[in-house]
Design a protein around this motif. Structure first.
Motif, mmCIF file in Angstrom:
data_model
loop_
_atom_site.group_PDB
_atom_site.id
_atom_site.type_symbol
_atom_site.label_atom_id
_atom_site.label_comp_id
_atom_site.label_asym_id
_atom_site.label_seq_id
_atom_site.Cartn_x
_atom_site.Cartn_y
_atom_site.Cartn_z
ATOM 1 N N ALA A 129 0.827 -1.206 0.000
ATOM 2 C CA ALA A 129 0.000 0.000 0.000
ATOM 3 C C ALA A 129 0.861 1.256 0.000
ATOM 4 C CB ALA A 129 -0.923 0.003 1.219
ATOM 5 N N GLN A 130 1.948 1.223 0.758
ATOM 6 C CA GLN A 130 2.848 2.376 0.816
ATOM 7 C C GLN A 130 3.592 2.546 -0.502
ATOM 8 O OE1 GLN A 130 6.256 2.075 3.451
ATOM 9 N NE2 GLN A 130 6.172 4.263 3.911
ATOM 10 N N SER A 131 4.124 1.454 -1.002
ATOM 11 C CA SER A 131 4.881 1.515 -2.248
ATOM 12 C C SER A 131 4.017 2.020 -3.398
ATOM 13 C CB SER A 131 5.430 0.115 -2.575
ATOM 14 O OG SER A 131 6.194 0.132 -3.748
ATOM 15 N N ASP A 132 2.780 1.550 -3.457
ATOM 16 C CA ASP A 132 1.868 1.987 -4.509
ATOM 17 C C ASP A 132 1.563 3.476 -4.370
ATOM 18 O OD1 ASP A 132 -0.100 1.441 -6.714
ATOM 19 O OD2 ASP A 132 -1.519 2.058 -5.170
ATOM 20 N N ALA A 133 1.354 3.930 -3.123
ATOM 21 C CA ALA A 133 1.067 5.351 -2.901
ATOM 22 C C ALA A 133 2.256 6.213 -3.293
ATOM 23 C CB ALA A 133 0.699 5.586 -1.442
ATOM 24 N N MET A 134 3.468 5.741 -3.035
ATOM 25 C CA MET A 134 4.663 6.490 -3.421
ATOM 26 C C MET A 134 4.713 6.682 -4.935
ATOM 27 S SD MET A 134 7.188 4.493 -0.760
ATOM 28 C CE MET A 134 8.730 4.920 -1.597
ATOM 29 N N VAL A 135 4.435 5.607 -5.663
ATOM 30 C CA VAL A 135 4.425 5.685 -7.130
ATOM 31 C C VAL A 135 3.332 6.635 -7.597
ATOM 32 C CG1 VAL A 135 3.970 4.377 -9.251
ATOM 33 C CG2 VAL A 135 5.459 3.423 -7.481
ATOM 34 N N ARG A 136 2.144 6.495 -7.015
ATOM 35 C CA ARG A 136 1.029 7.342 -7.425
ATOM 36 C C ARG A 136 1.298 8.816 -7.109
ATOM 37 N NH1 ARG A 136 -4.146 4.773 -8.320
ATOM 38 N NH2 ARG A 136 -3.961 2.500 -8.178
ATOM 39 N N ALA A 137 1.878 9.097 -5.940
ATOM 40 C CA ALA A 137 2.158 10.482 -5.569
ATOM 41 C C ALA A 137 3.161 11.115 -6.528
ATOM 42 C CB ALA A 137 2.674 10.543 -4.135
ATOM 43 N N ALA A 138 4.225 10.364 -6.841
ATOM 44 C CA ALA A 138 5.219 10.877 -7.780
ATOM 45 C C ALA A 138 4.604 11.076 -9.162
ATOM 46 C CB ALA A 138 6.407 9.919 -7.858
#
Length: 289
Positions: free
Chosen positions: A144-153
């Motif tokens: 969930a964190q890794s996906d959010a990092m990608v989405r935020a960038a």
């Protein structure tokens, strides 16, 4: 080069990309603009916090510390994938780095030079996301964190018309840093590029509002989250309101929440009206965008 996004435009970009956003009280005016320029912006820097716990990490990044005033980034990405916005404007996150790296980012080059000089102020040019992780190479990066990092960038790249080469790790900006650890930036950029190469497919918003953190309520927030909480308390027979509920946290909210805690069986200081993670999860506050 680009003009920095306004607070509302930033939130819109993140949510359009499917990111769950929590606005930390005061984030819109929390910056270091009196100490230097903010913008034009050219890219995004990814960091790890070397901390544990969402509340402690968010507070640190909002306030900073004795040697480095906050904000220490623009957003903190928690283990559960929630992005907590803590700064708007110049932030103390990138520091000095290599001007040749900046030129490569501006050119959106697929190849970055190794940083070997610290001659350029990165706080002028980069958004920064601090991601909660010990940075020891062992602390996991939940999906969930890794996906959010990608989405935020990707959200910032999409908003500014950049490609994935506008996203770098702190260690790629300066040879004095090692973050982020636990994954390669090459792989991270590939994931950002893949996301940018597809239509925006926002992630499904959570059914219930994530817990904003205990300290969030003690700062007397004004938020749709408070309204949603109050309506839920009233629906469960725990309202202590003479009017409302409304978006501004008040003593009526605290009294209502104390009634909810007592309904759950809490007593004494455990039923003091300040929300905690367990009672909040049980309340099931509807998600508010």
């Amino acid at each position: 080069m680009a003009t920095p996004l306004s607070p509302d435009a930033l939130i819109t970009a993140l949510r359009k990309e499917g990111v769950t956003v929590i606005e930390h009280p005061g984030w819109r005016t929390n910056n270091r603009n009196t100490k230097g320029s903010w913008g034009p912006v050219n890219g995004v820097v990814i960091h790890h916090t070397v901390t544990t716990g969402t509340t402690a990490s968010v507070n640190l990044c909002f306030n900073g510390h004795s040697e480095l005033p906050g904000p220490l980034c623009h957003g903190v990405i928690a283990k559960d994938g929630t992005v907590h916005l803590v700064g708007n404007g110049r932030a103390n996150h990138a520091g000095s780095g290599d001007g040749d790296v900046l030129n490569a980012v501006i050119a959106q080059s697929a190849t970055l030079p190794a940083p070997n000089q610290n001659n350029t102020d990165g706080n002028v040019h980069f958004y920064g996301f601090e991601c909660v992780n010990l940075g020891d190479g062992k602390d996991p990066w939940p999906a969930a964190q890794s996906d959010a990092m990608v989405r935020a960038a990707a959200a910032l790249c999409r908003a500014h018309g950049w490609n994935a080469h506008s996203v770098i790790g702190h260690k790629e900006w300066t040879n004095t840093k090692i973050d982020p650890r636990g994954f390669t930036m090459a792989d991270f950029r590939t994931r950002v590029a893949t996301r940018l190469g597809t239509e925006v497919t926002p992630g499904k918003p959570p059914t219930h509002q994530p817990f904003p953190g205990a300290d969030w309520f003690r700062k007397n927030p004004k938020s749709a989250i408070v309204t949603a909480m109050g309506k839920r308390l009233v629906a469960l027979g725990c309202g202590a309101y003479t009017s409302g509920p409304g978006p501004q946290w008040t003593t009526a909210d605290k009294a209502s929440y104390a009634k909810w805690q007592r309904k759950l069986g809490y007593t004494g200081t455990a039923a003091d009206g300040w929300p905690g993670a367990t009672s909040w999860a049980a309340l099931k506050v509807p998600y508010s965008s």
